[in-house]
Design an enzyme around this catalytic site. Structure first.
Site, mmCIF file in Angstrom:
data_model
loop_
_atom_site.group_PDB
_atom_site.id
_atom_site.type_symbol
_atom_site.label_atom_id
_atom_site.label_comp_id
_atom_site.label_asym_id
_atom_site.label_seq_id
_atom_site.Cartn_x
_atom_site.Cartn_y
_atom_site.Cartn_z
ATOM 1 N N GLY A 44 6.882 3.542 2.817
ATOM 2 C CA GLY A 44 6.821 2.085 2.760
ATOM 3 C C GLY A 44 6.176 1.660 1.458
ATOM 4 N N GLN A 49 1.959 -3.752 -4.527
ATOM 5 C CA GLN A 49 1.662 -2.395 -4.997
ATOM 6 C C GLN A 49 2.366 -2.061 -6.310
ATOM 7 O OE1 GLN A 49 2.608 -0.525 -0.924
ATOM 8 N NE2 GLN A 49 0.994 0.769 -1.764
ATOM 9 N N CYS A 87 -1.456 5.940 1.663
ATOM 10 C CA CYS A 87 -0.990 4.748 0.952
ATOM 11 C C CYS A 87 -0.790 5.116 -0.514
ATOM 12 C CB CYS A 87 -2.036 3.646 1.092
ATOM 13 S SG CYS A 87 -1.602 2.110 0.257
ATOM 14 N N LEU A 88 0.330 4.695 -1.082
ATOM 15 C CA LEU A 88 0.585 5.028 -2.485
ATOM 16 C C LEU A 88 -0.462 4.401 -3.410
ATOM 17 C CD1 LEU A 88 4.488 4.751 -2.701
ATOM 18 C CD2 LEU A 88 3.081 6.802 -2.446
ATOM 19 N N HIS A 130 1.339 -1.822 8.372
ATOM 20 C CA HIS A 130 0.648 -1.406 7.146
ATOM 21 C C HIS A 130 1.147 -2.210 5.943
ATOM 22 C CE1 HIS A 130 -1.019 1.989 4.481
ATOM 23 N NE2 HIS A 130 -0.301 1.258 3.655
ATOM 24 N N GLU A 131 2.463 -2.368 5.853
ATOM 25 C CA GLU A 131 3.032 -3.059 4.684
ATOM 26 C C GLU A 131 2.781 -4.575 4.732
ATOM 27 O OE1 GLU A 131 3.682 -1.168 2.346
ATOM 28 O OE2 GLU A 131 3.845 0.653 3.530
ATOM 29 N N HIS A 134 -0.513 -5.342 3.443
ATOM 30 C CA HIS A 134 -0.560 -5.401 1.971
ATOM 31 C C HIS A 134 -0.254 -6.809 1.463
ATOM 32 C CE1 HIS A 134 -1.270 -1.398 0.370
ATOM 33 N NE2 HIS A 134 -0.358 -0.857 1.153
HETATM 34 NI NI NI Z 1 -0.080 1.157 1.559
#
Ligand code: NI
Length: 167
Positions: A44, A49, A87-88, A130-131, A134
């Site tokens: 995701g 991000q 998480c990236l 989660h997304e 963000h």
């Molecule tokens: Ni993340």
């Protein structure tokens, strides 16, 4: 290729704006986001991000790519599960997050501006939460119910030091 914005960059903490124009730029951005997500082995990715404060996410939990615009969670329910999330934007950090993943109902526009309502459970239900977090400036480290210690704590400290050094 889009660059991934990493913690503790303050831009990750700002709420994102709704997408109002479903144009070619949006299509190009969503495709670039998907490309970055796959390149970094993510499941995701949210626009903040990659430095874009718009409500766009891409998701692929192994059942095909979703490009979701202005996603909005309508209902979170069902069974609760604890799982280590990554998480990236927090490379190398994994923290346990308890989320309800039995049933998540959400709505989103597709890339052409067509609205659709979705139901998800399991991993997809988790990733959507989660997304969408963000997009509201919320990170998984805010969601963990356990104190962050050990390897995760050290890695977070290293990211903070790296950020301070580069800024
Ligand atoms: Ni993340």
């Amino acid at each position: 290729m889009l660059n991934i914005v990493t913690y503790p960059d303050p831009s990750l903490r700002k709420p994102c704006e709704e997408v109002t124009s479903f144009d070619e730029d949006l299509k190009a951005l969503a495709s670039e986001m998907a490309r970055a997500m796959y390149k970094y082995d993510g499941i995701g990715l949210a626009a903040p991000q990659v430095g874009i404060r718009k409500r766009i996410i891409t998701v692929d939990v192994g059942k095909g790519l979703l490009k979701l615009i202005n996603p909005r969670i309508l209902e979170i329910g069902g069974e609760e599960e604890e799982m280590d999330e990554g998480c990236l934007s927090l490379p190398g950090v994994f923290v346990p997050v308890r989320r309800k993943i039995g049933l998540v109902r959400f709505e989103a526009y597709d890339i052409n501006g067509k609205p659709k309502e979705w139901k998800a459970s399991g991993l997809l239900a988790r990733v959507i939460q989660h997304e969408v977090d963000h997009l509201d400036g919320v990170l998984m480290i805010d969601r963990t119910h356990k104190p962050i210690e050990g390897e995760a704590k050290e890695r977070i400290k290293a990211l903070e030091e790296e950020y301070a050094r580069l800024s």
